[in-house]
Design an enzyme around this catalytic site. Structure first.
Site, mmCIF file in Angstrom:
data_model
loop_
_atom_site.group_PDB
_atom_site.id
_atom_site.type_symbol
_atom_site.label_atom_id
_atom_site.label_comp_id
_atom_site.label_asym_id
_atom_site.label_seq_id
_atom_site.Cartn_x
_atom_site.Cartn_y
_atom_site.Cartn_z
ATOM 1 C CG ASN A 11 -1.725 1.235 1.390
ATOM 2 O OD1 ASN A 11 -1.865 2.007 0.448
ATOM 3 N ND2 ASN A 11 -2.297 1.431 2.582
ATOM 4 C CD1 TRP A 12 3.721 1.144 -2.618
ATOM 5 C CD2 TRP A 12 3.483 1.963 -4.691
ATOM 6 N NE1 TRP A 12 4.428 0.325 -3.478
ATOM 7 C CE2 TRP A 12 4.299 0.815 -4.757
ATOM 8 C CE3 TRP A 12 3.189 2.647 -5.865
ATOM 9 C CZ2 TRP A 12 4.830 0.333 -5.957
ATOM 10 C CZ3 TRP A 12 3.714 2.185 -7.062
ATOM 11 C CH2 TRP A 12 4.532 1.042 -7.101
ATOM 12 C CE LYS A 13 0.053 3.396 4.728
ATOM 13 N NZ LYS A 13 0.024 3.552 6.167
ATOM 14 C CG HIS A 97 -5.808 1.622 5.172
ATOM 15 N ND1 HIS A 97 -5.419 2.592 6.072
ATOM 16 C CD2 HIS A 97 -4.742 0.802 5.014
ATOM 17 C CE1 HIS A 97 -4.163 2.363 6.429
ATOM 18 N NE2 HIS A 97 -3.729 1.283 5.801
ATOM 19 C CD GLU A 99 -3.022 5.392 6.809
ATOM 20 O OE1 GLU A 99 -2.950 5.471 5.564
ATOM 21 O OE2 GLU A 99 -2.099 4.920 7.513
ATOM 22 C CD GLU A 169 -3.399 -2.776 7.457
ATOM 23 O OE1 GLU A 169 -2.266 -2.920 7.002
ATOM 24 O OE2 GLU A 169 -4.127 -1.812 7.194
ATOM 25 N N GLY A 175 2.627 1.984 10.875
ATOM 26 C CA GLY A 175 3.579 3.079 10.716
ATOM 27 C C GLY A 175 4.308 3.478 11.985
ATOM 28 C CB SER A 209 5.390 -1.978 12.124
ATOM 29 O OG SER A 209 4.957 -0.650 12.406
ATOM 30 N N GLY A 230 2.859 -1.077 4.333
ATOM 31 C CA GLY A 230 2.935 0.323 3.914
ATOM 32 C C GLY A 230 4.375 0.728 3.652
ATOM 33 N N GLY A 231 5.031 1.286 4.663
ATOM 34 C CA GLY A 231 6.368 1.872 4.519
ATOM 35 C C GLY A 231 7.383 0.976 3.838
HETATM 36 C C1 PEP Z 1 -0.718 0.084 6.286
HETATM 37 O O1 PEP Z 1 -0.917 1.283 6.257
HETATM 38 O O2 PEP Z 1 -1.553 -0.674 5.776
HETATM 39 C C2 PEP Z 1 0.474 -0.417 6.944
HETATM 40 C C3 PEP Z 1 0.465 -1.628 7.379
HETATM 41 O O3 PEP Z 1 1.533 0.468 7.083
HETATM 42 P P1 PEP Z 1 2.998 0.125 7.702
HETATM 43 O O4 PEP Z 1 3.449 -1.165 7.056
HETATM 44 O O5 PEP Z 1 3.833 1.278 7.302
HETATM 45 O O6 PEP Z 1 2.820 -0.035 9.173
#
Ligand code: PEP
Length: 250
Positions: A11-13, A97, A99, A169, A175, A209, A230-231
């Site tokens: 997920n590049w957001k 999600h 967010e 999640e 994050g 994470s 994500g990251g």
């Molecule tokens: C996400 O936003 O779906 C996520 C899991 O982010 P991260 O891996 O950066 O915690």
């Protein structure tokens, strides 16, 4: 892991311009031209979706949208239709999600409508659920995620539910660098799997994470079939390492 192959979803957001997205795909495909042991999907921002779709065409790398509208066309200013996702070659979508729930007011009812629409059009939804730090500390994780899960799949047959993917999640792990422990996440995911008929056959991903260094410990758990990342999905090398380390646990 219950599934035949792990799924690694990136997920590049709100990151990557078009050139950065297509560079990522070229770099990843050079590292992993043929990665049959893992299913991998990237979720670029909408502006880079079409170009990313062209860059990955003909490869096993999948493409998805980070959200979509529950309607297919009409007077919905600023929205993205599922038909527009398909037009770009995207056959996956992340729905619910945390967010989107927090910043865009997405409700359980809206997410449920989107799941119905996605399935009707042949798009695979990855339905995200997860509890806040406050709910976690108060011991409300199970009630919270089961409520979100049952609401998301309301009105679907078990066969339809089996065509979806769920991502657990915990919000406090997204994050923050504070991933849940693999056994604890596995226990919650077992409860999610038992909450709706059809989920016993679906892939359930852990998100929060996840890094190349810890993905192996997650997919080694019986109810964890991959990760929503994500990251650590933003660099091609890191995404490739996630795929390799997920595969190593087969
Ligand atoms: C996400 O936003 O779906 C996520 C899991 O982010 P991260 O891996 O950066 O915690």
């Amino acid at each position: 892991m219950l599934a035949e192959r792990p799924l690694v979803a990136g997920n590049w957001k709100m990151n990557k311009l078009i050139a950065e997205a297509t560079d990522f795909v070229r770099e990843l495909l050079a590292l992993a031209p043929d990665f049959e042991a893992v299913d991998a999907v990237v979720f670029p921002p909408f502006t880079a979706l079409a170009a990313t779709g062209e860059a990955l065409a003909g490869s096993r790398l999948g493409l998805g949208g980070q959200t979509m509208c529950d309607n297919v066309s009409g007077a919905f200013t600023g929205e993205i239709s599922p038909l527009m996702l398909l037009d770009c070659g995207a056959h996956w979508v992340i729905l619910g999600h945390s967010e989107r729930r927090a910043y865009n007011g997405e409700t359980d009812a809206a997410i449920n409508r989107k799941v119905h629409t996605a399935l009707r059009l042949g798009i695979t939804p990855i339905v995200a659920v997860g509890e806040s730090a406050e709910d976690h500390a108060a011991g409300r994780t199970h009630d919270h995620v089961v409520r979100q899960t049952t609401a998301a799949f309301e009105g679907l047959t078990a066969d339809d539910v089996a065509r979806c993917v769920v991502a657990y999640e915990p919000i406090w792990a997204i994050g923050t660098g504070l991933s849940d422990s693999p056994p604890a996440a596995n226990r919650v995911m077992e409860q999610i799997r038992a909450s709706v008929a059809g989920l016993e056959q679906t892939r359930i991903l852990y998100g929060g994470s996840v890094k190349p260094e810890n993905i192996g410990a997650f997919v080694a758990q019986p109810h964890i079939d991959g990760a929503l990342v994500g990251g650590a999905s933003l660099s091609a090398q890191s995404f490739y390492d996630l795929m390799v380390n997920a595969r190593a646990q087969e």
